[in-house]
Design a protein around this motif. Structure first.
Motif, short mmCIF file in Angstrom:
data_model
loop_
_atom_site.label_atom_id
_atom_site.label_comp_id
_atom_site.label_asym_id
_atom_site.label_seq_id
_atom_site.Cartn_x
_atom_site.Cartn_y
_atom_site.Cartn_z
N PHE A 98 0.80 -1.22 0.00
CA PHE A 98 0.00 0.00 0.00
C PHE A 98 0.85 1.28 0.00
O PHE A 98 0.63 2.17 -0.83
CB PHE A 98 -0.97 0.00 1.18
N PRO A 99 1.80 1.44 0.94
CA PRO A 99 2.58 2.68 0.94
C PRO A 99 3.40 2.85 -0.34
O PRO A 99 3.61 3.98 -0.80
CB PRO A 99 3.46 2.57 2.18
N LYS A 100 3.87 1.74 -0.91
CA LYS A 100 4.64 1.83 -2.15
C LYS A 100 3.75 2.32 -3.30
O LYS A 100 4.18 3.14 -4.12
CB LYS A 100 5.23 0.46 -2.51
N ILE A 101 2.52 1.83 -3.33
CA ILE A 101 1.59 2.24 -4.39
C ILE A 101 1.24 3.71 -4.26
O ILE A 101 1.19 4.44 -5.25
CB ILE A 101 0.32 1.37 -4.35
N VAL A 102 0.99 4.17 -3.02
CA VAL A 102 0.67 5.58 -2.80
C VAL A 102 1.84 6.46 -3.21
O VAL A 102 1.67 7.46 -3.92
CB VAL A 102 0.29 5.82 -1.32
N THR A 103 3.04 6.11 -2.79
CA THR A 103 4.23 6.89 -3.13
C THR A 103 4.46 6.91 -4.64
O THR A 103 4.81 7.94 -5.23
CB THR A 103 5.47 6.33 -2.42
N ASN A 104 4.25 5.76 -5.28
CA ASN A 104 4.49 5.60 -6.71
C ASN A 104 3.33 6.12 -7.56
O ASN A 104 3.46 6.28 -8.77
CB ASN A 104 4.73 4.12 -7.02
N ASN A 105 2.18 6.38 -6.89
CA ASN A 105 0.94 6.75 -7.56
C ASN A 105 0.59 5.75 -8.65
O ASN A 105 0.25 6.11 -9.78
CB ASN A 105 1.01 8.16 -8.16
N GLY A 106 0.62 4.49 -8.28
CA GLY A 106 0.27 3.44 -9.23
C GLY A 106 1.03 2.18 -8.95
O GLY A 106 1.93 2.14 -8.09
N HIS A 107 0.71 1.15 -9.70
CA HIS A 107 1.31 -0.16 -9.46
C HIS A 107 2.52 -0.44 -10.36
O HIS A 107 3.24 -1.41 -10.14
CB HIS A 107 0.27 -1.24 -9.72
N GLU A 108 2.73 0.41 -11.36
CA GLU A 108 3.78 0.14 -12.34
C GLU A 108 5.16 0.06 -11.69
O GLU A 108 5.53 0.93 -10.90
CB GLU A 108 3.78 1.23 -13.42
N GLY A 109 5.89 -0.98 -12.05
CA GLY A 109 7.26 -1.13 -11.56
C GLY A 109 7.37 -1.69 -10.16
O GLY A 109 8.47 -1.79 -9.62
N ILE A 110 6.25 -2.07 -9.55
CA ILE A 110 6.28 -2.61 -8.19
C ILE A 110 6.21 -4.13 -8.26
O ILE A 110 5.34 -4.69 -8.93
CB ILE A 110 5.11 -2.06 -7.36
N ASP A 111 7.11 -4.79 -7.55
CA ASP A 111 7.14 -6.25 -7.52
C ASP A 111 6.22 -6.79 -6.44
O ASP A 111 5.83 -6.08 -5.51
CB ASP A 111 8.57 -6.75 -7.27
N ALA A 112 5.90 -8.08 -6.53
CA ALA A 112 5.11 -8.75 -5.50
C ALA A 112 5.95 -8.92 -4.24
O ALA A 112 7.19 -8.92 -4.30
CB ALA A 112 4.63 -10.10 -6.01
N VAL A 113 5.28 -9.08 -3.12
CA VAL A 113 5.96 -9.34 -1.85
C VAL A 113 6.30 -10.81 -1.77
O VAL A 113 5.45 -11.67 -2.05
CB VAL A 113 5.06 -8.94 -0.66
N SER A 170 10.76 -10.02 -5.94
CA SER A 170 12.21 -9.83 -6.05
C SER A 170 12.85 -9.45 -4.73
O SER A 170 14.03 -9.18 -4.67
CB SER A 170 12.52 -8.72 -7.08
N GLU A 171 12.03 -9.43 -3.64
CA GLU A 171 12.58 -9.05 -2.35
C GLU A 171 13.50 -10.14 -1.82
O GLU A 171 13.29 -11.33 -2.05
CB GLU A 171 11.45 -8.80 -1.34
N GLU A 172 14.51 -9.72 -1.10
CA GLU A 172 15.45 -10.66 -0.52
C GLU A 172 14.76 -11.48 0.56
O GLU A 172 13.86 -11.01 1.26
CB GLU A 172 16.64 -9.92 0.09
N LYS A 173 15.19 -12.74 0.72
CA LYS A 173 14.59 -13.61 1.73
C LYS A 173 14.79 -13.06 3.13
O LYS A 173 14.03 -13.35 4.03
CB LYS A 173 15.18 -15.01 1.63
N GLY A 174 15.84 -12.27 3.32
CA GLY A 174 16.10 -11.73 4.64
C GLY A 174 15.09 -10.68 5.07
O GLY A 174 14.99 -10.35 6.25
N ASP A 175 14.33 -10.15 4.11
CA ASP A 175 13.33 -9.15 4.42
C ASP A 175 12.05 -9.84 4.88
O ASP A 175 11.06 -9.88 4.17
CB ASP A 175 13.06 -8.27 3.19
#
Length: 443
Positions: free
Chosen positions: A83-98, A131-136
């Motif tokens: 959610f915060p990533k989408i708000v900051t980005n103003n859209g879903h483009e370029g955002i990877d899945a968790v 694409s998030e690291e497993k450590g996250d």
């Protein structure tokens, strides 16, 4: 016991909203990306349709709220980090899945993709990977806040030891006017008497430090699974579960295998299946049989309210009182009083108490009662006093109801402020029980 709120929000800080509003006052403001307004949009998750409510101002996403979903709760909570990533980005483009929540993530991103745009276009959604690291690692969150206000109904309780001696207990409360309506489901478990961690021997897990110190796999998984099951029971009025015909005991410990569960329809966080399948489900089945058979003469009367300071602000503590009354004898057969800390440190106003968030005074093993006697000792004594026939208002001889002795000589105790909070709640519930003619007079 906990309250289950479907709505979660992420919004920009107030200062940012003010800045955006000022920018929008300019006569030459550029056209935004999305149409202004409050939009309801949906996308396909793994198990269900995910529906979001999205607020758009001046072409920019300001707030995202989950309206509904039937995903695995812990995985969806993980995906909501978008959610915060989408708000900051103003859209879903370029955002990877968790990572670990790919399907729920894509459901959220697909919903955002369907927002109405100012140019009239509707781009085709392309699923994305993680694409998030497993450590996250995502830290599971949960709420232990009770339902506020008055709750009353037909009361059922079962407890039994299971798996190496842990004690499981189950409370089910039904609407007295509609016995098919489950209005409260609450599971708890206490560590076995010979538990390898001495700190948690015989300690209830639901609102103690157990869910933090035992780590993600044991602690948070346990409470998250219990809350998920309770929510399902209340929302679906469901107390029985069918065995899984494909269950293979050889795969019982392989948590990535779907047939590791003995029962169908269970939404369990990995790491807590034993508690659910060996305790919660069998105990609830016993209660279901009693409901279909002899029923119950017991009624629960419960009230929960947020404690406020002199300025009317919530202190971050919620008081809870339960009376169980036998309607055939008009005697109170069980009393439980507790004070429950908020779900986050920021909500607790007393800095010395912040460390007890998502715990309660009764269950916490580290909480220090200012009266210099255990909070649980005080209210266990009340319970025994009432069950022996004493008045719910006669507390004079109970622990920490007054200043006593010399601390150096006899262990000085102070009057606990919790007694006055209890008495206020007791008067409210007593009047309700008397109006229903289910309890004898208490002086």
């Amino acid at each position: 016991m906990a309250a289950h709120n479907k709505t979660r929000r992420y919004a920009l800080p107030a200062a940012t909203l003010v800045a955006l509003a000022m920018t929008g006052c300019a006569s030459q403001a550029p056209q935004g990306k999305y149409l202004d307004g409050t939009h309801e949009v949906s996308g396909k998750g793994k198990k269900s349709t995910i529906t979001l409510q999205v607020q758009v101002e001046q072409g920019k996403i300001q707030q995202i709220t989950t309206q509904s979903h039937k995903e695995t709760e812990s995985l969806y909570l993980n995906a909501e980090r978008l959610f915060p990533k989408i708000v900051t980005n103003n859209g879903h483009e370029g955002i990877d899945a968790v990572s670990g929540s790919t399907f729920s993530s894509n459901g959220i991103l697909q919903a955002i993709n369907s927002l109405p745009r100012t140019d009239g276009s509707t781009p085709e959604y392309q699923p994305v990977g993680a694409s998030e690291e497993k450590g996250d690692e995502f830290k599971l969150k949960w709420s232990i806040q009770p339902r506020l206000g008055l709750l009353k109904g037909d009361y059922y309780y079962e407890e039994a030891r299971f798996r190496q001696g842990h004690m499981g207990s189950m409370i089910i409360v039904l609407d007295s006017d509609n016995p098919s309506d489950v209005i409260l489901a609450e599971f708890n478990e206490s560590g076995r008497p010979n538990y390898y961690t001495r700190l948690y021997q015989d300690v209830p897990k639901r609102m103690s430090e157990y869910n933090f110190s035992m780590g993600k796999k044991k602690g948070t998984a346990w409470v998250q699974s219990a809350l998920t099951m309770e929510k399902m029971m209340v929302e679906k009025d469901k107390l029985t579960f069918e065995p899984n015909p494909d269950y293979d005991p050889k795969l019982a410990n392989k948590l990535n295998q779907p047939n590791r569960l003995k029962y169908l329809g269970l939404d369990i966080v990995a790491g807590a299946s034993n508690s659910i399948q060996q305790s919660l489900v069998p105990l609830t089945a016993k209660i279901h049989d009693r409901i279909q058979g002899e029923g119950t003469q017991l009624k629960l009367y419960q009230n929960a309210e947020r404690l406020t300071d002199d300025q009317g602000r919530w202190t971050g503590i919620t008081s809870l009182l339960r009376f169980v009354v036998d309607t055939s004898t008009k005697e109170i057969v069980d009393v439980y009083y507790d004070e429950i800390f908020a779900d986050s440190k920021g909500e607790i106003r007393d800095a010395s108490l912040k460390k007890h968030y998502r715990q309660s005074k009764y269950d916490s093993v580290h909480y220090v009662e200012p009266a210099r006697i255990g909070f649980n000792v005080m209210f266990d004594a009340l319970n025994e006093h009432v069950k022996a026939g004493g008045s719910i208002f006669d507390i004079d001889d109970l622990p920490a109801t007054g200043d006593t002795g010399s601390y150096a000589q006899t262990g000085f105790t102070k009057r606990s402020a919790s007694w006055d909070l209890y008495l206020k709640q007791a008067e409210l519930l007593y009047q309700e029980m008397r109006a229903d003619q289910v309890v004898r007079a208490h002086n």
